[in-house]
Design an enzyme around this catalytic site. Structure first.
Site, PDB file in Angstrom:
ATOM      1  N   HIS A   1       0.494  -1.201   0.094  1.00  0.00           N
ATOM      2  CA  HIS A   1      -0.378  -0.140   0.135  1.00  0.00           C
ATOM      3  C   HIS A   1       0.899   1.061   0.331  1.00  0.00           C
ATOM      4  CE1 HIS A   1      -3.299   2.630   1.970  1.00  0.00           C
ATOM      5  NE2 HIS A   1      -2.249   2.880   2.136  1.00  0.00           N
ATOM      6  N   GLU A   2       2.077   0.550   0.938  1.00  0.00           N
ATOM      7  CA  GLU A   2       3.096   2.527   0.878  1.00  0.00           C
ATOM      8  C   GLU A   2       3.712   1.720   0.043  1.00  0.00           C
ATOM      9  OE1 GLU A   2       2.283   4.331   3.391  1.00  0.00           O
ATOM     10  OE2 GLU A   2       1.061   2.648   4.508  1.00  0.00           O
TER      11      GLU A   2
ATOM     12  N   HIS B   1       1.575   4.657  -3.594  1.00  0.00           N
ATOM     13  CA  HIS B   1       1.403   6.069  -2.430  1.00  0.00           C
ATOM     14  C   HIS B   1       2.535   6.563  -3.295  1.00  0.00           C
ATOM     15  CE1 HIS B   1      -1.463   6.279   0.038  1.00  0.00           C
ATOM     16  NE2 HIS B   1      -0.763   6.316   1.126  1.00  0.00           N
TER      17      HIS B   1
ATOM     18  N   GLU C   1      -5.892   7.080  -0.962  1.00  0.00           N
ATOM     19  CA  GLU C   1      -5.982   5.716  -0.090  1.00  0.00           C
ATOM     20  C   GLU C   1      -6.585   4.930  -0.525  1.00  0.00           C
ATOM     21  OE1 GLU C   1      -3.652   5.694   3.050  1.00  0.00           O
ATOM     22  OE2 GLU C   1      -3.259   7.610   2.596  1.00  0.00           O
TER      23      GLU C   1
HETATM   24 ZN   LIG Z   1      -2.181   5.149   2.873  1.00  0.00          ZN
END
Ligand SMILES: [Zn+2]
Length: 373
Positions: free
Chosen positions: A216-217, A220, A296
């Site tokens: 997930h990071e 980003h 997100e």
């Molecule tokens: Zn996040």
């Protein structure tokens, strides 16, 4: 409640500086001590910051130490908390003394366009801040080093390579001396590019969960969310500065006798700028948060597509929420002004249901992924 109190507090204190004429008196001291314009700005800023730091201390102690301990979230000793607060003040003083003269010079030289130039200059300034934060600022507060678990580090680096992040290093931050909260992120670029994990996160999540958080990071990072956020925020800041420009002079005209200054380019106007800035930021916050929640969701999509581990992503979300004592069912006010992430319910539903690969549908970010070497 604390959030509301701190907002009112944040408007009240600068208003007090203005209406009691304290701000004008600080400027007089600064002029007496500094003499030259550049030093007057710096000295005013130091005196102003130290006084506000002291006035804010009870509230920040209650919010950052007492409540954190009452909820069992903090491991910090009082000494470490206070030391970090002082370091934060010092970083602020140095940054302010180095850069505050810029908007004031623009205010003096270009009273009608200062907001535009300040807003434009804010963009490279924010980029610079992001670049130096992991190497100069973060190490002041916590020790960090290479990851201890080399097998896990290998899995993270393999995932990073598949995600298209090459030549990065994994850092483990000794955050457990401060907090029980979990956190991880990918930051910097070029030589400062790094994957950062708090040791608390490593301790609380199992390997598949940790990898889904990292995926997930990395999402980003690869989707350029930091840069997009900076650009988006800069536009909002520009609008804020313009609104300040339109209102500040009217207030000065009305109250100049009480304020003790009649120009916005007078350093004594700093509390007025802060007051109006806080007020307008309150208005733009819901817009910025909605944009953050959009990022997100996209990072969640990226993470699921690369790991295809729906269950681990869902349990990791639950653990993060539980350990960090996140609000599970936020009300409307919280959602609009506080929520930088989708609700837990939304996240889990998405983790459970998003499986395009099972239906042989194309992945949104599939093109970005690389074959494992
Ligand atoms: Zn996040």
């Amino acid at each position: 409640m604390l959030w509301i109190v701190s907002i009112i507090w944040g408007l009240l204190i600068p208003a007090l500086f203005l209406f009691t004429g304290l701000s004008a008196r600080i400027r007089n001291w600064a002029e007496h001590l500094g003499r030259k314009w550049f030093f007057v700005i710096g000295i005013y800023f130091v005196i102003f910051s130290v006084i506000t730091f002291v006035i804010d201390l009870p509230l920040s102690y209650y919010a950052g130490y007492v409540r954190e301990h009452a909820y069992g979230l903090s491991n910090q000793t009082l000494g470490k908390w206070f030391g970090d607060a002082l370091k934060g003040l010092l970083v602020g003083l140095i940054t302010g003394a180095l850069f505050l003269w810029v908007p004031y010079l623009l205010l003096k030289k270009s009273p009608h366009r200062w907001w535009l130039y300040t807003g434009l200059l804010a963009i490279p300034f924010l980029f610079l801040l992001i670049l130096i934060q992991p190497i100069w600022i973060d190490p002041l507060f916590n020790k960090s080093g290479p990851m201890k678990d080399k097998t896990l580090e290998g899995s993270i680096l393999r995932l990073a390579e598949r995600a298209g992040i090459e030549g990065s290093r994994v850092y483990e931050v000794e955050k457990s001396e401060d907090t029980k909260a979990l956190y991880a992120y990918v930051t910097g670029f070029g030589d400062t590019k790094r994957i950062v994990l708090w040791d608390t996160t490593i301790a609380r999540l199992n390997e598949p969960e940790l990898l889904s958080v990292m995926a997930h990071e990395m999402g980003h990072y690869m989707l350029g969310h930091i840069w997009k956020q900076i650009l988006f925020f800069s536009v909002l800041i520009m609008a804020t500065l313009y609104a300040i420009h339109r209102t500040a002079n009217r207030l000065i005209n009305k109250y100049k006798a009480r304020f003790g200054f009649d120009q916005l380019s007078d350093i004594a106007s700093l509390p007025l700028l802060i007051l109006l800035c806080s007020l307008y930021i309150l208005i733009i916050t819901p817009i910025d948060l909605a944009y953050m929640r959009h990022h997100e969701r996209e990072a969640n999509r990226f993470g699921l597509e690369i790991t295809m581990n729906n269950h681990a992503a869902a349990t990791a979300s639950v653990k993060l929420q539980t350990e960090n004592l996140g609000v599970p069912r936020p009300g409307t006010l919280y959602k609009l002004w506080r929520a930088s992430h989708p609700t837990l319910e939304e996240r889990i539903d998405f983790c459970n249901s998003y499986r395009p690969w099972e239906k042989k549908e194309p992945l949104v970010y599939g093109e970005m992924f690389r074959e494992q070497k």
